[in-house]
Design an enzyme around this catalytic site. Structure first.
Site, short mmCIF file in Angstrom:
data_model
loop_
_atom_site.label_atom_id
_atom_site.label_comp_id
_atom_site.label_asym_id
_atom_site.label_seq_id
_atom_site.Cartn_x
_atom_site.Cartn_y
_atom_site.Cartn_z
N TRP A 79 0.99 -1.14 0.22
CA TRP A 79 -0.21 0.02 -0.16
C TRP A 79 0.97 1.10 -0.07
CZ3 TRP A 79 -4.46 0.07 -1.92
CH2 TRP A 79 -5.23 -1.32 -1.84
N ASP A 134 -1.27 6.89 6.55
CA ASP A 134 -2.25 6.03 6.02
C ASP A 134 -2.65 5.03 7.08
OD1 ASP A 134 -3.97 4.12 5.03
OD2 ASP A 134 -2.75 3.74 3.16
N LYS A 153 -12.79 -1.23 7.15
CA LYS A 153 -12.09 -2.20 8.01
C LYS A 153 -12.75 -1.78 9.63
CE LYS A 153 -8.61 -1.65 4.93
NZ LYS A 153 -8.90 -2.80 3.74
N1 PMP Z 1 -4.22 1.93 2.36
C1 PMP Z 1 -4.32 0.75 2.89
C2 PMP Z 1 -3.33 0.47 4.16
C3 PMP Z 1 -5.33 -0.28 2.70
O1 PMP Z 1 -5.25 -1.61 3.30
C4 PMP Z 1 -6.14 -0.03 1.77
C5 PMP Z 1 -7.40 -1.20 1.24
N2 PMP Z 1 -7.33 -2.28 1.71
C6 PMP Z 1 -5.94 0.88 0.90
C7 PMP Z 1 -5.08 1.89 1.20
C8 PMP Z 1 -6.93 1.44 -0.19
O2 PMP Z 1 -8.15 1.63 0.18
P1 PMP Z 1 -9.34 1.69 -0.96
O3 PMP Z 1 -9.78 0.45 -1.44
O4 PMP Z 1 -10.45 2.38 0.12
O5 PMP Z 1 -9.07 2.68 -1.84
#
Ligand code: PMP
Length: 360
Positions: A102, A171, A195
Site C-alpha cells: 500500500w 495511512d 475495516k
Molecule cells: N491503504 C491501505 C493500508 C489499505 O489497506 C487499503 C485497502 N485495503 C487502501 C489504502 C486502499 O483503500 P481503498 O480500497 O478504500 O481505496
C-alpha cells in the site's frame, strides 16, 4: 442465525449490534418515516447524525480541537493523490516510507505531483519489517513524511509513531480505531472506513487546520480539504447510508469501551493466531519479524504451498470466509478487526491444528 466467521481484509465484518440496529430502523430512520437510504443529507436528522459521528470519532481518538475531521469519498486510494495535491504548495518533494504494497501505491500516485523521495524502504528484505529508524534519510525541506501504519497485505505494522520535523501523514486505513493513535503527532491521518470504522463508502480524514492553506492550484474543489471542511464534508452529495452505518459503528465502539479496550482484545486475538502459526513446527509460516507483526492482518503460508488450495477449500466449508491472501502475495491472510470476536479466532486456530493433524 448462522453467521460466517468473516476474516476478510475489507469490506469486513461489522458488529452484529450495528447490523441489528440498522435492521430495526431500516424503514423509519429517526422517526422520519424514511429509510436512512432515502433521507436528504440536508435534513436536520442527517445533519445531526453527521455531527454526532464527528463527536464520537473525536472522543474515541482524542482528536485535538485544532484538527478538522472530514468524512469524504473515493477510498484511501484517492487520498494517495489528494494528500500531495493538498499539501505541496510551495514545496517540491515529499518523503515516503516504503513498507509494503500500500505504501508502494501511495508512492506511485504521489509521483504525478511531487518529487517523491523514498526515505526508507524494506523492499529488499521482502517487506518483513519496518526499516530501522537509523537508516531513514529524512529531508527537512520535504512537504511531509508519509507512512502506512499497518500494511494490510504484508502484515507489517509500525511499532511506534515516526518522528519527523515535517508534517507527518499517516495511512491508517487498516488500523484506525483498532489501537490508540496520537493524532497530535500527525499533520494528517486518513483511513477508508471498510475495516474498523464502518462499511465501504466513507473515508475519514483528520487534518491539522494549519495545513489547510497548502493546496496546489490544480486541486479540484471537491478534493480540497479546506473547502470540504468549510462545507462540513458536504460539498456534494455524500455517501449517506455509509455515513449512517459509520455513525452506528462509532457509537457501538464507545459502548464497547473505546479504543484502548478493543486494542487489548485485538492484541490478544493476534497473539493467539501467531502462537498457532509459530507452534506448528514450520507447517504454517509468517515471515514478518516479531517486532513488526501486525495485530490487524495476519498473513501466512503453508510450508507445502500445494496444500493451500485444500486448506482454503476446507476452511470455506467450515464457515471461515475471506482467508485467501491478497493476489499480489498469495497465501492465507486472516484479518482480525474490531468486530471479530476471540471465539472466531479460537475456532480458526483449532481448524488450523486439525488441518495440520490431517495433512501434516
Ligand atoms: N491503504 C491501505 C493500508 C489499505 O489497506 C487499503 C485497502 N485495503 C487502501 C489504502 C486502499 O483503500 P481503498 O480500497 O478504500 O481505496
Amino acid at each position: 442465525m448462522d453467521r460466517s466467521h468473516n476474516f476478510s481484509a475489507g469490506p469486513s465484518a461489522l458488529p452484529m449490534e450495528v447490523l441489528r440496529e440498522a435492521h430495526a430502523e431500516f424503514f423509519d430512520f429517526a422517526g422520519s418515516g424514511m429509510s436512512a437510504l432515502e433521507i436528504s443529507h440536508r435534513s436536520d436528522a442527517f445533519v445531526e447524525l453527521a455531527h454526532q459521528a464527528e463527536q464520537d470519532l473525536r472522543a474515541l481518538l482524542k482528536v485535538p480541537a485544532h484538527y478538522k475531521v472530514l468524512f469524504l469519498q473515493g477510498g484511501a486510494s484517492l487520498q494517495f493523490s489528494q494528500v500531495p495535491m493538498n499539501l505541496l504548495r510551495g514545496r517540491k518533494s515529499a518523503d515516503y516510507l516504503h513498507t509494503g504494497l500500500w505504501s508502494g501505491k501511495a508512492i506511485a500516485a504521489a509521483r504525478r505531483y511531487a518529487a517523491v523521495r523514498v526515505a526508507g524502504s524494506s523492499e529488499a528484505a521482502g517487506f518483513d519489517r519496518v526499516p530501522a529508524v537509523a537508516d531513514w534519510r529524512l529531508d527537512p525541506d520535504a512537504a511531509y513524511l508519509h507512512y502506512t501504519e499497518n500494511e494490510t497485505v504484508h502484515g507489517v505494522q509500525f511499532p511506534a509513531t515516526p518522528t519527523a520535523s515535517v508534517p507527518l501523514v499517516c495511512d491508517a486505513c487498516s488500523s484506525l480505531l483498532s489501537k490508540p493513535i496520537d493524532v497530535a503527532k500527525h499533520g494528517l491521518v486518513y483511513a477508508a472506513a471498510q475495516k474498523n470504522i464502518g462499511p465501504a463508502g466513507v473515508t475519514v480524514v483528520i487534518v491539522d487546520e494549519a495545513l489547510l492553506d497548502r493546496a496546489l492550484e490544480i486541486t479540484p474543489d471537491i478534493l480540497n480539504y479546506a473547502q470540504q471542511a468549510r462545507a462540513d464534508s458536504m460539498l456534494n452529495t455524500p455517501a449517506t447510508f455509509s455515513w449512517y452505518l459509520t455513525g452506528l459503528t462509532l457509537k457501538w465502539l464507545r459502548r464497547a469501551g473505546g479504543v484502548a479496550h478493543v486494542h487489548r482484545a485485538n492484541a490478544a486475538k493476534a497473539a493467539l493466531l501467531y502462537r498457532a502459526i509459530d507452534e506448528s513446527g514450520g507447517f504454517y509460516v509468517n515471515r514478518v519479524q516479531a517486532a513488526y507483526r501486525s495485530i490487524n492482518n495476519v498473513p501466512f503460508v503453508l510450508a507445502d504451498a500445494a496444500r493451500e488450495e485444500r486448506f482454503l477449500h476446507l476452511a470455506e466449508r467450515a464457515g471461515f470466509r475471506g482467508l485467501k491472501g491478497h493476489a499480489a502475495v498469495g497465501g492465507i491472510r486472516a484479518s482480525l478487526y474490531n468486530a471479530i470476536g476471540l471465539p472466531a479466532v479460537e475456532a480458526l486456530a483449532d481448524f488450523m491444528r486439525d488441518f495440520q493433524r490431517a495433512h501434516g
